[in-house]
Design a protein around this motif. Structure first.
Motif, PDB file in Angstrom:
ATOM      1  N   SER A  39       0.830  -1.206   0.000  1.00 32.01           N
ATOM      2  CA  SER A  39       0.000   0.000   0.000  1.00 32.01           C
ATOM      3  C   SER A  39       0.867   1.259   0.000  1.00 32.01           C
ATOM      4  O   SER A  39       0.531   2.270  -0.627  1.00 32.01           O
ATOM      5  CB  SER A  39      -0.929  -0.006   1.216  1.00 32.01           C
ATOM      6  OG  SER A  39      -0.182  -0.066   2.423  1.00 32.01           O
ATOM      7  N   GLY A  41       0.995   4.004  -2.832  1.00 30.77           N
ATOM      8  CA  GLY A  41       0.741   5.385  -2.455  1.00 30.77           C
ATOM      9  C   GLY A  41       1.813   6.339  -2.957  1.00 30.77           C
ATOM     10  O   GLY A  41       1.569   7.539  -3.113  1.00 30.77           O
ATOM     11  N   MET A  84      -7.709   7.921   3.012  1.00 32.96           N
ATOM     12  CA  MET A  84      -6.902   7.931   1.794  1.00 32.96           C
ATOM     13  C   MET A  84      -7.782   7.945   0.557  1.00 32.96           C
ATOM     14  O   MET A  84      -7.410   8.491  -0.479  1.00 32.96           O
ATOM     15  CB  MET A  84      -5.982   6.699   1.758  1.00 32.96           C
ATOM     16  CG  MET A  84      -4.885   6.724   2.802  1.00 32.96           C
ATOM     17  SD  MET A  84      -3.910   5.212   2.787  1.00 32.96           S
ATOM     18  CE  MET A  84      -3.221   5.297   1.126  1.00 32.96           C
TER      19      MET A  84
END
Length: 591
Positions: A85, A89, A590
């Motif tokens: 992740s 990101g 997010m």
């Protein structure tokens, strides 16, 4: 990159030829060439394309000397260190994310391969790359002659040269070709989207979703790996109760319960009592695979249960079988079982067919997965070294004087739970005939996440198999020791002990470092230690070993221990809920 010793042979005659360069073959080669009084001329025959297809950029075997699960162990370690992740990101493309993961795995494997080649060169072992096949030593009448050596033809074929075949002669041969995945009929394996537990090494992308058939160790191991890498994971098992399948492979019921609970807590979806009826693989790699499910043995699934799954990738991890099909063993008169496993005697020498009038050489041995269960690298290596000892031990006996001593700790023959020594109880060679029924022969480590391990007797084994009427269990949770509370509180350690003496009969663990912790437990069982011994022992602070003392104290205060575990368990459950809520909030933020 790994560099191998020269594969050109200056001589075609050897004291020992070993077929297969996994951990069994490698360790046996080192033993035969390096041990005092042995120092034999040894060749190690390796066919990289048959060893799990974990190859370097120059085609070198990165899995040499490593277990079948080397790739999964490297991937498991990588999945714990790399947060997908976070990489996503940072704006990395999907192929870049996967390259980061796979390069880390390759680096770990290459480090091991480099060291294996170094040790082989140092020991003087001749490394030969190619596919080996036995050749009968025939006389003019077509019958096997009386030559005591064995002929092996080796075919090499790589990108730099045409196929060539050479023949070597060996006084002794060790077959250590390992095992390969069992491939059920009807599954369209393609090495691109449909994999078995070996070809998964060729995976060239990070799937967003994966379906895995299997309920054993390999299936659970990969389920956790891909979940840790951010994939949606569905585990398809034929049993209605996942715990049952884990208990069949030897896990204690509470250890199995912890593993299953961790799968659920990790977000892994489990389809129970199901199997795949049909596969629909689209031509486009962007479109999902469709799996149609049915009940076990083709029966309809219960109403409301999922009958269709879509996924990027499918993995079948439904067991392994000995890798012996292409060695020409039957023409050599070597007996195989129904699964292709090599039948051996108590010294790991192959058993020959009695119905043939051919004279089969008596100098062929086998070790590791090729002789069947338990399919563990540790027992396979022990077998390989024992086979070398059986071949050459008589030379040591001729050159040394042995004395016999009496062990003051020898067990009472009427004591069914006593352990003189795990190796001696299983036979010096760890042969399959004696090892299968002996829970004291070896520790078992399961490299899932969390790890699981056990040694000795379970409660049921102590009562039903050994006839010990008064047996107890003592438990410590990881959350009850300081290191567990701070670093990873999800786990359990269990002691099985005889009452009233308190002698420890078995140890069962699930949690961080279980595969390391079990060796201390093994020594407790073999040394006949008691609950009292543990309560009076001092352990270093902030270590998982403190759980041994906590479990021993629980045996002395069962009622109080249950209350303490309940309180610790409630606190842990609240902590896990809070962590899940925090993660969900972060993900929503997010988005």
């Amino acid at each position: 990159s790994s560099s191998s010793p020269s594969s050109s042979s200056s001589s075609s005659s050897y004291d020992l030829a070993i077929i297969g360069a996994g951990p069994v073959g490698f360790q046996a080669a080192i033993a035969a060439s390096s041990y005092p009084f042995y120092r034999k001329k040894v060749c190690l025959i390796d066919c990289p394309t048959e060893s799990g297809v974990l190859l370097g950029t120059q085609g070198q075997d990165l899995s040499i000397g490593g277990p079948t699960g080397l790739f999964s162990k490297a991937l498991r370690d990588t999945s714990k260190r790399i947060r997908v992740s976070t990489l996503r990101g940072m704006g990395l493309r999907e192929d870049s994310v996967w390259n980061e993961i796979i390069c880390s795995c390759t680096d770990l494997a290459a480090q091991n391969a480099d060291d294996v080649f170094r040790q082989l060169k140092f020991a003087g072992v001749q490394y030969i790359e190619g596919f080996a096949v036995f050749q009968p030593n025939c006389d003019g009448d077509g019958d096997l002659d009386n030559d005591t050596t064995t002929l092996i033809s080796i075919t090499t074929n790589n990108q730099h040269q045409n196929a060539t075949t050479t023949t070597i002669r060996a006084d002794n041969v060790l077959i250590a070709t390992g095992s390969k995945p069992f491939r059920p009929e009807g599954i369209p394996f393609d090495g691109k989207r449909i994999f078995d537990s070996d070809s998964i090494n060729q995976l060239s992308y990070l799937p967003k979703s994966i379906a895995i058939t299997g309920s054993g160790i390999i299936a659970i191991e990969y389920a956790k790996i891909f979940r840790n890498l951010g994939a949606a994971v569905t585990l398809i098992i034929r049993d209605r109760a996942p715990m049952n399948a884990l208990k069949k492979i030897g896990l204690d019921r509470d250890v199995a319960a912890v593993l299953v609970a961790d799968l659920v807590r990790s977000g892994i979806r489990i389809e129970r009592g199901a199997q795949v009826q049909s596969f629909h693989v689209p031509n486009s790699s962007q479109a999902p695979i469709k799996l149609v499910l049915e009940g076990r043995n083709g029966t309809p699934l219960p109403a409301g249960q999922t009958t269709e799954l879509k996924c990027d990738t499918y993995l079948a991890a439904v067991g392994r079988k000995p890798n012996t099909a292409s060695l020409n063993l039957q023409n050599m008169g070597i007996q195989l079982d129904e699964y292709g496993g090599i039948l051996v005697d108590s010294k790991l020498r192959t058993i020959t067919t009695t119905a043939t009038d051919k004279k089969t050489p008596k100098n062929i041995y086998a070790a590791g997965d090729v002789v069947g269960r338990p399919f563990l690298a540790s027992t396979g290596v022990a077998q390989g070294v024992a086979a070398v000892s059986a071949m050459f031990r008589h030379q040591i006996q001729q050159e040394t004087t042995t004395t016999t001593t009496t062990d003051p700790n020898t067990c009472d023959p009427d004591d069914q739970a006593c352990v003189d020594d795990g190796i001696s109880m299983a036979g010096e060679s760890f042969d399959p005939g004696s090892i299968a029924s002996n829970p004291f022969a070896f520790p078992t480590g399961v490299w899932t996440s969390p790890e699981a391990a056990y040694y000795g007797l379970s409660l049921d084994q102590a009562k039903n198999d050994r006839g010990i009427a008064n047996v107890g269990e003592a438990i410590s949770l990881y959350a009850e020791c300081l290191r567990g509370r701070v670093f990873n509180p999800n786990g359990i350690l269990k002691l099985v002990y005889e009452k009233p003496a308190g002698r420890i009969l078995g140890v069962h663990i699930c949690g961080d470092d279980a595969c390391e912790l079990i060796h201390y437990g093994m020594e407790l069982v073999k040394a006949k230690r008691t609950i009292a011994d543990l309560t009076s022992s001092l352990y270093s602070a902030v270590t998982y070993h403190e759980m041994y003392r906590i479990a021993a104290e629980a045996a002395l205060d069962e009622s109080g221990a249950r209350k303490r575990r309940a309180a610790a368990g409630a606190a842990l459950a609240a902590r896990n809920r809070q962590n899940r809520n925090d993660n969900n909030n972060n993900n929503n933020g997010m988005g």
